[in-house]
Design an enzyme around this catalytic site. Structure first.
Site, PDB file in Angstrom:
ATOM      1  N   HIS A 199       0.792  -1.157   0.013  1.00 30.64           N
ATOM      2  CA  HIS A 199       0.100   0.038   0.091  1.00 30.64           C
ATOM      3  C   HIS A 199       0.981   1.261  -0.174  1.00 30.64           C
ATOM      4  CE1 HIS A 199      -3.996  -1.817   0.049  1.00 30.64           C
ATOM      5  NE2 HIS A 199      -3.616  -2.598   1.265  1.00 30.64           N
ATOM      6  N   ARG A 306     -12.422  -2.729 -12.443  1.00 27.92           N
ATOM      7  CA  ARG A 306     -12.552  -3.473 -11.493  1.00 27.92           C
ATOM      8  C   ARG A 306     -13.474  -3.275 -10.131  1.00 27.92           C
ATOM      9  NH1 ARG A 306      -6.493  -3.563 -12.683  1.00 27.92           N
ATOM     10  NH2 ARG A 306      -5.907  -5.769 -13.239  1.00 27.92           N
ATOM     11  N   ARG A 342     -16.692  -4.693 -15.239  1.00 28.84           N
ATOM     12  CA  ARG A 342     -16.526  -5.855 -15.134  1.00 28.84           C
ATOM     13  C   ARG A 342     -17.247  -6.395 -13.684  1.00 28.84           C
ATOM     14  NH1 ARG A 342     -10.798  -8.485 -13.866  1.00 28.84           N
ATOM     15  NH2 ARG A 342     -11.200  -7.695 -11.730  1.00 28.84           N
ATOM     16  N   GLU A 441      -9.660 -15.533 -19.242  1.00 25.30           N
ATOM     17  CA  GLU A 441      -8.545 -15.637 -18.534  1.00 25.30           C
ATOM     18  C   GLU A 441      -8.332 -17.102 -17.906  1.00 25.30           C
ATOM     19  OE1 GLU A 441      -9.242 -12.703 -15.596  1.00 25.30           O
ATOM     20  OE2 GLU A 441     -11.374 -12.828 -15.318  1.00 25.30           O
ATOM     21  N   ASN A 464      -3.383 -11.452 -16.841  1.00 25.01           N
ATOM     22  CA  ASN A 464      -2.813 -11.676 -15.479  1.00 25.01           C
ATOM     23  C   ASN A 464      -3.174 -12.995 -14.859  1.00 25.01           C
ATOM     24  OD1 ASN A 464      -1.884  -8.814 -15.671  1.00 25.01           O
ATOM     25  ND2 ASN A 464      -3.713  -8.195 -14.372  1.00 25.01           N
ATOM     26  N   ASP A 465      -4.513 -13.200 -15.046  1.00 29.88           N
ATOM     27  CA  ASP A 465      -4.960 -14.388 -14.654  1.00 29.88           C
ATOM     28  C   ASP A 465      -4.659 -15.795 -15.717  1.00 29.88           C
ATOM     29  OD1 ASP A 465      -5.822 -14.623 -12.215  1.00 29.88           O
ATOM     30  OD2 ASP A 465      -7.667 -13.019 -12.831  1.00 29.88           O
ATOM     31  N   ARG A 475      -0.108 -16.139  -9.016  1.00 29.00           N
ATOM     32  CA  ARG A 475       0.226 -14.521  -9.119  1.00 29.00           C
ATOM     33  C   ARG A 475       0.903 -13.719  -8.021  1.00 29.00           C
ATOM     34  NH1 ARG A 475      -5.180 -11.700 -11.570  1.00 29.00           N
ATOM     35  NH2 ARG A 475      -4.474  -9.714 -10.814  1.00 29.00           N
ATOM     36  N   CYS A 512      -6.567  -6.613 -21.340  1.00 31.68           N
ATOM     37  CA  CYS A 512      -6.714  -5.654 -20.040  1.00 31.68           C
ATOM     38  C   CYS A 512      -5.588  -6.171 -19.127  1.00 31.68           C
ATOM     39  CB  CYS A 512      -7.918  -5.514 -19.685  1.00 31.68           C
ATOM     40  SG  CYS A 512      -8.844  -7.000 -19.016  1.00 31.68           S
TER      41      CYS A 512
END
Ligand code: PEP
Ligand code: MG
Length: 594
Positions: A199, A306, A342, A441, A464-465, A475, A512
């Site tokens: 963060h 997202r 999404r 994905e 990514n997935d 990941r 994406c």
């Protein structure tokens, strides 16, 4: 490395967080090395006073967090949930009651009781077989650290009081500390610990503060007042540099600034190759607040919203009205550009405490995303209603995540139709022509792409997935991160298979995942023939510049050669060479690190 000169010049290497260079004086802050604590026994008559002292500290730290939250700069307001979670920890009975019980039963001072409670909580967290949760112990540590400082009368030496132009050097900075930084004064920061997706790193990016984290020994090597060069592009920190280094880095900084503004000037031009092929470049967002940045950096729409972060922010799931207002605002700001929303992708490394997912042994393969929504249609319907209602105010495309095969898609569409029917009955307007697509994905969806393409309006490839599931690489697991390879020939073949399936069915295909914003991937993705790329807004200007310089004909010819290569390493070597040839400046500027 120059480690041993008399002038004590040293070079350290860490993880770059925000790509800029600063040169300035070090200001060492001791944020996390807690003072040495002593156990004191308290006599009976003083015990209640000790409890009161602890309760006063709780109230004082609560006030500190609330004030920090209120003073948060607008750019990082979306991170306020971190302080909310600190406030929740502060109120948690595990921390409060257990410390008070220890004071009373063991007749010990508040500091020692709190330290023992922290050890207990740490023990509980270590038992939890969930990487995300077990890492949340750092939040509890941040809260106890502040309590201990307050108890010891240390006013906290507030970071916001720093009024010289300095570079902060700390063992660790909590996200709360980071929000306290006076961005007009603090030139940058470096820390011993931390990773790229912590963060604190996210805050540094949002505040646009040059930073290098994970340096391990910065606080051991740097003295207060040392001159530092912090290179947030490469992760190099030079302590007490020689004049020649200062001149070198000043020159690099100037070049970087010039380069960035030259790119920014082009960010509103279309992403069109020199031989006339146009692709759409859109932004990925997680929060409403990011929409402005998406527009400023030249995003031609939102390619991925997202939505799950709204579900993770507060307590409980959001109401339809809250979701609707949020989606409507995004859509209205972007209008007439499209926004791809999404549907909920909870699970994996993102879960909400009120669901049963948090107990799964293997969350990435568990009740995630569309699986969760189909299991909980009432929760799903609330979101679908909000999205449909917002569709009356602009251009929305809806996409379902983690579709593994046709049945799942058909089931999701049935629920969507039911919600439309409800809205019809209630005479609530929505865009009946709203496009519906899926994230591709999961490898099975790639194999079934020809079939799936007949039932959707578009595909969006989530690399990514896809990489995680195709290569069996978690990941979020740093131990196998070296095998997370976008250039693996299997991944390139999969992307191409989906694009071909889309083309055959006459539907557009976008991508994406993080690959879309990676300068090294652009030529490949162009060559494969994607219609759109969606990425972190800050990546847009450079990617547009690259698209405008790579002839499609060359991208296609290179792709043919790449498709004959058999390992990720061969592909990477090839593409690195090609990219260096067209954009010799990129490597030096730290853009070709992946
Ligand atoms: C992806 O998987 O590539 C993607 C874009 O979605 P997320 O990173 O949210 O899983
Ligand atoms: Mg995904």
């Amino acid at each position: 490395m120059k480690m041993d000169s008399v002038t004590a010049q040293k070079e350290l290497r860490g993880i770059p967080v925000y790509p800029d260079i600063v040169i300035g004086k070090a200001h060492l802050v001791d944020r996390s090395k807690a003072k040495i604590l002593y156990q004191c026994f308290v006599n009976e008559a003083q015990l209640n006073r000790e409890v009161e002292r602890f309760e006063e500290a709780l109230r004082s730290v609560e006030a500190q967090f609330i004030s920090l939250k209120n003073k948060m700069p607008d750019m990082v307001k979306d991170q306020a949930f971190i302080l909310d979670s600190h406030l929740m920890i502060l109120k948690d009975s595990m921390l409060r009651d257990s410390t008070i019980n220890k004071i009373l039963e063991e007749k010990i001072n508040a500091e020692w009781a709190l330290k023992k409670t922290l050890e207990e909580i740490r023990g509980v967290f270590e038992q939890i077989d969930d990487d995300y949760i077990s890492k949340r112990i750092s939040d509890v540590e941040n809260v106890t650290d502040r309590l201990l400082r307050t108890l010891s009368g240390d006013s906290g030496h507030s970071l916001s009081d720093i009024n010289q132009r300095v570079i902060i050097v700390a063992h660790d900075l909590s996200p709360a500390d980071t929000t306290e930084l006076n961005t007009a004064k603090v030139m940058g920061f470096i820390t011993d610990v931390g990773g790229k997706t912590s963060h604190t790193a996210i805050m540094a990016q949002a505040l646009e503060i040059p930073a290098v984290v994970g340096l391990e020994h910065a606080t051991a090597f740097v003295q207060d007042g040392d001159l530092l060069i912090v290179d947030g592009t490469s992760g190099v920190v030079v302590i007490n540099p020689e004049d020649s280094d200062i001149i070198l880095y000043q020159e690099r900084k100037l070049q970087l600034q010039k380069y960035r503004s030259s790119i920014a000037r082009m960010s509103h031009l279309p992403a069109e190759t020199p031989d006339g092929h146009r692709i759409a470049i859109t932004a990925n967002i997680e929060f409403l607040e990011e929409v402005t940045a998406a527009k400023d950096y030249g995003g031609e729409g939102i390619g991925l919203y997202r939505t799950e972060f709204l579900y993770l922010r507060g307590k409980g799931f959001p109401e339809e009205e809250e979701l609707f207002e949020d989606y409507r605002e995004v859509v209205e700001i972007m209008r007439p550009a499209p926004v791809s929303i999404r549907t909920l992708d909870l699970g994996g490394d993102k879960f909400a405490s009120e669901t049963s997912m948090s107990n799964e042994n293997n969350p990435a393969l568990g009740l995630r995303a569309i699986r969760f929504c189909l299991r909980e249609p009432e929760i799903f319907k609330v979101q679908l209603r909000a999205i449909l209602r917002a569709s009356a105010f602009g251009s929305i495309r809806l996409m379902f995540p983690m579709i593994s095969g046709l049945q799942e898609l058909l089931d999701a569409k049935i629920i969507l139709d039911e919600v439309k029917e409800d809205l019809n009955q209630e005479h609530i307007p929505y865009d009946n022509a709203m496009e519906v697509g899926i994230m591709v994905e999961i490898p099975s969806a790639v194999t079934m792409a020809e079939v799936l393409a007949r039932h959707v309006d578009f595909f969006s490839i989530g690399t990514n997935d896809l990489i995680q599931y195709a290569l069996a690489i978690d990941r979020v697991n740093e131990h196998v991160a070296y095998m997370y390879q976008p250039f693996h020939p299997a991944i390139l073949r999969m992307i191409r298979q989906v694009v071909v399936a889309g083309r055959n069915a006459g539907i557009p295909v976008s991508l994406c995942g993080e690959m879309a914003g990676d300068p090294l991937c652009i030529s490949i993705l162009l060559g494969i023939g994607l219609d759109a790329l969606s990425m972190n807004a800050r990546a847009i200007p450079l990617i547009k510049k690259m698209v405008r310089a790579i002839p499609m004909e060359q991208a296609r010819a290179d792709l043919e050669k790449i498709m004959l290569l058999n390992t990720a390493k061969e592909v990477r070597t090839f593409i690195l060479q090609q990219t260096r040839g067209i954009f010799p400046e990129l490597e030096e500027k730290g853009y070709l690190l992946n």
